[in-house]
Design a protein around this motif. Structure first.
Motif, PDB file in Angstrom:
ATOM      1  N   SER A   9       0.839  -1.205   0.000  1.00 51.59           N
ATOM      2  CA  SER A   9       0.000   0.000   0.000  1.00 51.59           C
ATOM      3  C   SER A   9       0.866   1.244   0.000  1.00 51.59           C
ATOM      4  O   SER A   9       0.536   2.241  -0.644  1.00 51.59           O
ATOM      5  CB  SER A   9      -0.904   0.011   1.232  1.00 51.59           C
ATOM      6  OG  SER A   9      -1.775  -1.082   1.202  1.00 51.59           O
ATOM      7  N   GLN A  56      -7.457   0.481  -0.085  1.00 52.67           N
ATOM      8  CA  GLN A  56      -7.717  -0.707   0.715  1.00 52.67           C
ATOM      9  C   GLN A  56      -8.919  -0.483   1.641  1.00 52.67           C
ATOM     10  O   GLN A  56      -9.735  -1.368   1.820  1.00 52.67           O
ATOM     11  CB  GLN A  56      -6.468  -1.016   1.548  1.00 52.67           C
ATOM     12  CG  GLN A  56      -6.482  -2.357   2.220  1.00 52.67           C
ATOM     13  CD  GLN A  56      -5.090  -2.735   2.717  1.00 52.67           C
ATOM     14  OE1 GLN A  56      -4.142  -1.961   2.585  1.00 52.67           O
ATOM     15  NE2 GLN A  56      -4.959  -3.903   3.292  1.00 52.67           N
ATOM     16  N   ASP A  70      -6.078  -1.750  -4.654  1.00 54.83           N
ATOM     17  CA  ASP A  70      -5.432  -2.260  -3.447  1.00 54.83           C
ATOM     18  C   ASP A  70      -6.380  -3.233  -2.741  1.00 54.83           C
ATOM     19  O   ASP A  70      -7.350  -2.814  -2.116  1.00 54.83           O
ATOM     20  CB  ASP A  70      -5.055  -1.092  -2.529  1.00 54.83           C
ATOM     21  CG  ASP A  70      -4.089  -1.517  -1.431  1.00 54.83           C
ATOM     22  OD1 ASP A  70      -3.866  -2.735  -1.274  1.00 54.83           O
ATOM     23  OD2 ASP A  70      -3.564  -0.631  -0.738  1.00 54.83           O
ATOM     24  N   GLU A  71      -6.122  -4.490  -2.873  1.00 53.93           N
ATOM     25  CA  GLU A  71      -6.950  -5.553  -2.288  1.00 53.93           C
ATOM     26  C   GLU A  71      -8.438  -5.360  -2.548  1.00 53.93           C
ATOM     27  O   GLU A  71      -9.246  -5.327  -1.627  1.00 53.93           O
ATOM     28  CB  GLU A  71      -6.686  -5.647  -0.786  1.00 53.93           C
ATOM     29  CG  GLU A  71      -5.274  -6.104  -0.518  1.00 53.93           C
ATOM     30  CD  GLU A  71      -5.066  -6.474   0.943  1.00 53.93           C
ATOM     31  OE1 GLU A  71      -5.989  -7.071   1.520  1.00 53.93           O
ATOM     32  OE2 GLU A  71      -3.993  -6.191   1.474  1.00 53.93           O
TER      33      GLU A  71
HETATM   34 MG    MG Z   1      -2.060  -2.660   2.295  1.00 54.68          MG
END
Ligand code: MG
Ligand code: ATP
Lengths: 530, 343
Positions: A43, A90, A181-182
């Motif tokens: 991240s 995220q 991000d994820e």
């Molecule tokens: Mg992360």
């Protein structure tokens, strides 16, 4: 020609080096995977590229970034957006009270001239709601999603929110590179599949995608090439078809990881139930439970699965009294008062919430305090008597927290570090540690491995199994990942439309689970156990 | 260097530099320094408990307590009763506090309940409630049945005086207790000790199980609920503590000042206290004792040192203007920062 090149990126947070000379490049229309353990710096690397303020308020970074061969300094998200970079973070960044359209169009509202604007200029133009809604619909269509553009975001299931965030990025016509991000951490398997198809389609339209995920099968399936990070250092960049999942995992973690179900020899499952739900209803927005009868046996691990929005998450929240519930709960042959968290906790039930940052953590307090607080408040542990008052016993806190940090491999600078500064996965481990500190005889865990890396995932799942075996702790695990349920649960209840559509043994076939999840009966296939 | 800057904070740095500049000016203008220092210590001691009243309020989640006048009025009532019955010295002080305590607890409880109905707007509403109560009390000060000649208007009229001299009663009991002099600077030992004592109590409470539950309720409501904490009750607790501290604080203030100030005076107490704790580094979410100490010290020093210098350099009531600019400026600055983080 590379669309993006990041060269020798180094970043420190308070003298703590979290990225060390990391390089990465992406071609046009390529899907590039970024993998690494929790806290590896994924991240952070993306925040640098997107010009997030947190990077600049903590002393900036070193290294060079080129876009289409031209140097580029991302000093703000606006600058990054102007270069055609979009990012889905995220943690959600939607405004709950706004509608879907308003969220998608935030800060990029379409306007039409109004009476006032002709006099005072553009800032007073009227919002062109119709066009905005149409644009939103087009963006959602690109994602194969049908969501009411006028619905408020607040009540929507989390899966939908994720698609809205992506729609917001896709709606920008200049988009060249999308950072995810994820994105799939909060999606169920079927939603993920749909999502991966969408990502592929975007890539075919020429948009490059940087994709972060802890689900390595997704990485393997969708990406063209992969960058692997470990502890802030670049381990390897490879073409996806040159590497196998086990090798990715090994490179990430630095050791062999085997995730498989282990034999359940020394488990003591009693005949009598530890918990019984009768006509149990929970009014949790987006996850309504509409009348459930369920028995949980003392000593078992019960899995609860089902699609997002069907109420599987409502059950644990209802038992704990966090959302309004009705019906009957019987714990150890005593009726448990409803809607009373304190009574539920006193009945030796602990809960690991799926809402990590909301319910699960005190972001501005230390790791140690987060870990001990429940036990301190409810069981008077970690306190010393001084005269008539009970004071927190900092030595006991330190000792216990350090033990937990080691046991769960929480990556941090010390037990005093604020939880806010941990990576997502390590925050999750802090929540796990807090629930374990309560030493409950019934543990409810919801999405315990959401967003945590495969090494840590093994650690958390192993810990749950150990608690079950060694201390005979009964566990109800709710998860969107069927694979995870099948790995540790003995029986798995599938929730459909707020009700139990069936209970299967862990080794039932995929078809059977699939039928129950879509609300169909097992029919002649009926193998359901009770 | 950057790190140190970030730790101290821009606002505090400017204030410290300005204070240093003023001190240099004071030396140049030959303002007697020992007198200045004595003054600073007294002003610190007499204001610090009022600033301390902000701590439980912020910790319990109701934010800065702009309704300080509520507790102040309780404290004033306690002092009035003590004088009415002719108590003097330490007994007078003790009686004043003991009488004000139940008043502050009851009114803090009521006010806490009210705040639970208007979550999210505590500070705005607090300001209005403060105004209303002060106005209401202005009527009551006229009709309350006090009889002591020290309290009521001399010329036959009824009603309490605007300022009441404490000379014969509890004036300076804390200031003079064990006070001594070094190099011309008078140390008001009793006053400082009393603050240390109160601050220790607040600190201990903050480390206690009850206090921790209150702080958790203030910092994350959902988390608190999930741990079986009754958030509304904890907020009431914080409001009560803040009100009690305000009551005690004004009694200490008054004994140092030598007068009780009634009618509209309590209105002007909240702003300097709020400003002081913000200067000290507190935010709308977080406040500690250290913020109280640093903030009160900086803020009061600034006022004390600025006063003689401005009087020498300029005509009129400029000192008052500086005070208003500094306190209101710092509050505005703090409130405009995103999420009210520390200045
Ligand atoms: Mg992360
Ligand atoms: N604002 C911050 N201040 C200090 N340290 C930070 C901050 N943000 C992140 N870190 C630290 O930087 C490291 C990398 O964090 P990062 O969030 O990039 O990890 P990640 O690879 O995204 O992990 P995850 O998979 O858990 O999301 C961690 O050790 C974290 O504790």
């Amino acid at each position: 020609m590379n669309l993006l090149q990041m060269k020798q990126i180094t970043k420190t947070y308070n003298a703590n080096k979290v990225l060390d000379q990391v390089s990465l490049s992406i071609k046009e229309g390529e899907i590039h995977g970024l993998v690494g353990e929790n806290g590896a710096g994924k991240s952070t690397l993306m925040n640098i590229l997107f010009g997030m303020p947190v990077i600049h308020s903590t002393g900036g970074f070193e290294g060079e970034i080129l876009i289409n061969g031209e140097p580029f300094t991302p000093h703000s998200p606006k600058a990054a957006m102007d270069m055609g970079i979009g990012m889905v973070h995220q943690e959600f960044m939607l405004i709950p009270g706004f509608t879907v359209t308003e969220n998608v169009k935030l800060n990029r509202e379409k306007t039409k001239p109004s009476f006032l604007s002709r006099i005072f200029g553009r800032r007073l133009e009227q919002l062109d709601k119709r066009t905005m809604a149409e644009d939103t619909k087009i963006a959602l269509d690109k994602l194969n999603m049908t969501i009411d553009e006028y619905a408020r975001v607040a009540g929507l299931p989390v899966g939908h929110m994720q698609f809205i965030e992506i729609a917001r990025e896709v709606d920008k016509d200049t988009l060249k590179l999308l950072i995810l991000d994820e994105p799939t951490a909060v999606l169920t398997e079927s939603e993920s599949t749909q999502f991966l198809a969408v990502a592929r389609r975007l890539a075919d339209m020429g948009i490059s995608i940087l994709f972060i995920s802890h689900r390595l099968d997704e990485i393997k399936q969708i990406t063209d090439s992969i960058t692997i990070l470990r502890d802030g250092e670049l381990v390897k960049t490879v073409d996806t078809n040159q590497i196998e999942i086990v090798d990715i995992a090994r490179l990430m973690v630095g050791r062999e990881i085997k995730i498989a179900r282990e034999d359940h020899k020394d488990q003591k499952v009693a005949a009598e139930p530890i918990l019984e739900l009768k006509g149990f209803k929970v009014n949790m927005p987006g996850e309504k439970v509409r009348g459930i009868d369920l028995q949980v046996r003392k000593g078992e691990i019960l899995g609860i699965g089902g699609l997002a929005g069907h109420g599987k998450l409502g059950i644990a929240n209802g038992i704990m009294g966090l959302y309004e519930a009705s019906g009957t709960i019987i714990k150890d042959n005593n009726e448990l008062p409803l809607n009373n968290p304190r009574k539920a906790l006193a009945a030796s039930i602990a809960f690991l919430s799926e809402d990590r940052r909301g319910v699960g953590l005190l972001l501005d307090d230390s790791i140690g305090f987060n870990i001990v607080f429940s036990s301190l408040e409810l069981q008077d542990k970690f306190t010393t008597h001084v005269g008539p008052i009970r004071l927190i016993d900092n030595d006991a806190v330190k000792e216990h927290a350090e033990k937990m940090i080691e046991a769960l491999d929480i990556r941090c600078t010390s037990y005093r570090q604020k939880v806010r500064y941990l990576s997502g996965g390590n925050q999750q481990k802090v929540c796990v540690a807090r629930a374990l500190t309560l030493e409950p005889d019934l543990l409810l865990v919801s999405e315990p491995t959401r967003g945590i890396d495969i090494g840590a995932k093994k650690l958390v799942l192993d810990t749950l199994v150990n608690l079950n075996r060694e201390f005979n702790m009964t566990i109800i695990i709710t998860s969107s990942e069927l694979g995870e349920l099948r790995q540790i649960a003995d029986r798995i209840a599938i929730i459909y439309n707020g009700q139990v559509s069936g209970i299967l043994p862990y080794d039932a076939s995929d078809e059977e689970f699939g039928l129950l999840m879509t609300g169909k009966k097992l029919g002649e296939l009926n193998k359901a156990v009770n | 260097m950057k790190n140190i800057m970030a730790k101290i904070g821009l606002a505090r740095l400017i204030i410290v530099l300005f204070l240093l500049f003023l001190l240099v000016m004071a030396v140049i203008l030959e303002v007697p320094l020992p007198a200045l220092f004595s003054n600073i210590l007294v002003r610190f001691g007499m204001n610090a408990i009022l600033v301390l009243a902000m701590v439980p309020a912020v910790q319990s989640g109701i934010g800065l307590n702009f309704n300080l006048p509520l507790g102040i009025i309780c404290g004033l009532l306690g002092a009035l009763v003590s004088i009415e019955f002719n108590f003097t010295g330490f007994t007078g002080l003790l009686v004043a506090m003991l009488v004000s305590l139940p008043l502050a607890i009851v009114s803090g409880y009521g006010y806490g309940h009210m705040l639970n109905r208007i979550k999210g707007q505590e500070m705005t509403v607090g300001t209005y409630v403060g105004f209303s109560i002060v106005s209401l009390m202005s009527i009551f000060w006229q009709i309350l049945p006090f009889t002591s000649t020290a309290l009521i208007w001399a010329y036959g009229g009824s009603g309490l005086r605007v300022t009441i001299s404490l000379d014969a009663y509890l004036s300076h009991v804390l200031n003079d207790f064990l006070a001594f002099e070094i190099a011309g600077t008078v140390i008001p030992t009793g006053l400082l000790l009393f603050f240390a004592f109160t601050a220790t109590l607040v600190w201990l409470f903050g480390k206690s199980k009850r206090g921790l539950a209150m702080q958790v309720a203030g910092s994350n409501e959902k988390f608190a609920l999930a741990n079986g904490i009754n958030v509304d009750k904890e907020r009431i607790m914080g409001t009560i503590l803040s009100t009690v501290l305000a009551a005690v604080g004004i009694i200490v203030y008054s004994q140092a000042f030598g007068f009780l100030q009634l009618y509209t005076a309590p209105l002007y107490a909240a702003i300097p206290a709020v400003a002081a704790i913000l200067i000290g580094g507190a935010s709308l979410q977080r406040a500690k004792i250290i913020h109280v100490v640093i903030g009160t010290m900086l803020f009061q020093s600034l006022l004390v040192v600025a006063l003689p210098i401005i009087n020498i350099m300029a005509e009129g009531n400029l000192a008052e203007v500086v005070r208003a600019i500094v306190s209101n400026g710092i509050i505005l600055y703090a409130l405009t920062r995103t999420g009210g983080e520390a200045v």
